[in-house]
Scaffold this motif. Structure first.
Motif, PDB file in Angstrom:
ATOM      1  N   LYS A 110       0.844  -1.198   0.000  1.00  0.00           N
ATOM      2  CA  LYS A 110       0.000   0.000   0.000  1.00  0.00           C
ATOM      3  C   LYS A 110       0.873   1.239   0.000  1.00  0.00           C
ATOM      4  N   VAL A 111       0.471   2.256  -0.764  1.00  0.00           N
ATOM      5  CA  VAL A 111       1.170   3.543  -0.788  1.00  0.00           C
ATOM      6  C   VAL A 111       0.124   4.644  -0.715  1.00  0.00           C
ATOM      7  N   VAL A 112       0.319   5.600   0.187  1.00  0.00           N
ATOM      8  CA  VAL A 112      -0.602   6.730   0.325  1.00  0.00           C
ATOM      9  C   VAL A 112       0.204   8.008   0.478  1.00  0.00           C
ATOM     10  N   VAL A 113      -0.430   9.130   0.189  1.00  0.00           N
ATOM     11  CA  VAL A 113       0.184  10.428   0.444  1.00  0.00           C
ATOM     12  C   VAL A 113       0.252  10.630   1.953  1.00  0.00           C
ATOM     13  N   ALA A 114       1.398  11.065   2.446  1.00  0.00           N
ATOM     14  CA  ALA A 114       1.599  11.236   3.887  1.00  0.00           C
ATOM     15  C   ALA A 114       0.685  12.307   4.444  1.00  0.00           C
ATOM     16  N   GLY A 115       0.105  12.016   5.592  1.00  0.00           N
ATOM     17  CA  GLY A 115      -0.704  13.003   6.282  1.00  0.00           C
ATOM     18  C   GLY A 115       0.135  13.794   7.269  1.00  0.00           C
ATOM     19  N   ALA A 116      -0.554  14.517   8.134  1.00  0.00           N
ATOM     20  CA  ALA A 116       0.152  15.314   9.134  1.00  0.00           C
ATOM     21  C   ALA A 116       0.749  14.409  10.200  1.00  0.00           C
ATOM     22  N   GLY A 117       1.764  14.939  10.870  1.00  0.00           N
ATOM     23  CA  GLY A 117       2.384  14.195  11.956  1.00  0.00           C
ATOM     24  C   GLY A 117       3.399  13.193  11.455  1.00  0.00           C
ATOM     25  N   SER A 118       4.021  12.507  12.409  1.00  0.00           N
ATOM     26  CA  SER A 118       5.074  11.541  12.104  1.00  0.00           C
ATOM     27  C   SER A 118       4.483  10.156  11.915  1.00  0.00           C
ATOM     28  N   LEU A 119       5.030   9.410  10.961  1.00  0.00           N
ATOM     29  CA  LEU A 119       4.614   8.026  10.763  1.00  0.00           C
ATOM     30  C   LEU A 119       4.846   7.215  12.032  1.00  0.00           C
ATOM     31  N   THR A 120       5.985   7.402  12.669  1.00  0.00           N
ATOM     32  CA  THR A 120       6.320   6.648  13.871  1.00  0.00           C
ATOM     33  C   THR A 120       5.318   6.884  14.993  1.00  0.00           C
ATOM     34  N   ASP A 121       4.752   8.093  15.061  1.00  0.00           N
ATOM     35  CA  ASP A 121       3.795   8.414  16.120  1.00  0.00           C
ATOM     36  C   ASP A 121       2.533   7.567  16.019  1.00  0.00           C
ATOM     37  N   GLY A 122       2.258   7.018  14.830  1.00  0.00           N
ATOM     38  CA  GLY A 122       1.076   6.186  14.652  1.00  0.00           C
ATOM     39  C   GLY A 122       1.338   4.708  14.842  1.00  0.00           C
ATOM     40  N   LEU A 123       2.570   4.334  15.165  1.00  0.00           N
ATOM     41  CA  LEU A 123       2.929   2.923  15.335  1.00  0.00           C
ATOM     42  C   LEU A 123       3.170   2.667  16.817  1.00  0.00           C
ATOM     43  N   LEU A 124       2.094   2.376  17.530  1.00  0.00           N
ATOM     44  CA  LEU A 124       2.151   2.271  18.983  1.00  0.00           C
ATOM     45  C   LEU A 124       1.974   0.850  19.495  1.00  0.00           C
ATOM     46  N   ALA A 125       1.555  -0.066  18.616  1.00  0.00           N
ATOM     47  CA  ALA A 125       1.348  -1.454  19.037  1.00  0.00           C
ATOM     48  C   ALA A 125       1.357  -2.348  17.804  1.00  0.00           C
ATOM     49  N   SER A 126       1.534  -3.648  18.037  1.00  0.00           N
ATOM     50  CA  SER A 126       1.562  -4.626  16.940  1.00  0.00           C
ATOM     51  C   SER A 126       0.778  -5.870  17.323  1.00  0.00           C
ATOM     52  N   ASP A 127       0.113  -6.455  16.315  1.00  0.00           N
ATOM     53  CA  ASP A 127      -0.461  -7.786  16.440  1.00  0.00           C
ATOM     54  C   ASP A 127       0.531  -8.792  15.867  1.00  0.00           C
ATOM     55  N   TRP A 128       0.784  -9.870  16.625  1.00  0.00           N
ATOM     56  CA  TRP A 128       1.737 -10.898  16.219  1.00  0.00           C
ATOM     57  C   TRP A 128       1.061 -12.267  16.226  1.00  0.00           C
ATOM     58  N   ARG A 129       1.528 -13.145  15.363  1.00  0.00           N
ATOM     59  CA  ARG A 129       1.087 -14.547  15.369  1.00  0.00           C
ATOM     60  C   ARG A 129       2.307 -15.448  15.453  1.00  0.00           C
TER      61      ARG A 129
END
Length: 235
Positions: A110-129
């Motif tokens: 997936k590729v999208v135009v970047a929104g406001a704020g930092s990408l890292t700020d939106g990566l706060l948790a992960s689902d793992w299997r």
């Protein structure tokens, strides 16, 4: 007083657009290290003729930002990076061109135009299997129940600066067993608690013995919603 050196030639072109990219590491390519992927991506950017922006200075480098990469050997459906471009491009065309230029198993999703704020700020948790394959469901369930019953479970991992001890339990939002599969939701703490740290904790609290390391896959990465689901950082 010595004169300050100034790079020759015109300054780098300004950044016109930023794109955020989700990619997957699958199959044997899960053993690709972060540095290996960076080299592969830079080659793919050149082959795909993506108009990447460059940094200033005597050694300009492509303006690519990486965020919270999974450990080497871990498969993932939710890895991210950001591209700074010299001109506007259609995100879907960039996705298709990069996917074609990268080897199978490093797949641009997936590729999208970047929104406001930092990408890292939106990566706060992960689902793992974690797919074990060789552990009885009752044994795995008992081990997970013992871990969840604890308020704190410390493990020690070797870091670049030396051994460090930290709590695994506080990072576990959810853990459920289905057959020989363990699904986990982990918050991104400092230091980051990884699935292999959870395996260490399971051994310590229950004596769980494994004949082989399970296949670990990151399914999602983003921000936890009130119901515990992980939201897509590119939406």
């Amino acid at each position: 007083m010595a004169r300050q050196r100034v790079p020759e030639g015109p300054p780098p072109a300004p950044v016109v657009q930023k794109l955020r990219v989700q990619y997957a590491k699958r199959g044997r390519l899960r053993f690709t290290s972060t540095r290996d992927f960076q080299r592969a991506l830079e080659r793919a950017v050149r082959r795909a003729q993506v108009p990447i922006a460059f940094s200033a200075g005597f050694h300009p480098h492509p303006r690519i930002s990486y965020a919270n990469a999974a450990a080497t050997g871990t498969a993932s459906e939710a890895e991210y990076f950001e591209l700074a471009l010299q001109r506007e491009c259609d995100p879907e065309q960039v996705r298709a061109a990069l996917d074609e230029a990268l080897p199978d198993g490093l797949d641009i999703l997936k590729v999208v135009v970047a929104g406001a704020g930092s990408l890292t700020d939106g990566l706060l948790a992960s689902d793992w299997r974690l797919a074990f394959g060789d552990v009885e469901e009752s044994v795995l369930t008992h081990a997970v129940e013992q871990l969840l019953a604890r308020d704190r479970v410390e493990v020690t991992r070797m870091m670049k600066s030396g051994p460090r001890t930290f709590d695994v339990r506080e990072a576990i939002v959810r853990a459920s067993v289905d057959g020989t599969t363990l699904d986990l939701t982990l918050t991104h703490t400092t230091p980051s608690v990884r699935p292999d740290d959870v395996l260490t904790a399971l051994r310590e609290v229950s004596g769980l013995v494994l004949d082989r390391t399970p296949l670990i896959t990151r399914l999602r990465q983003g921000t936890p919603a009130p119901d515990g689901a992980i939201t897509d950082p590119l939406d």
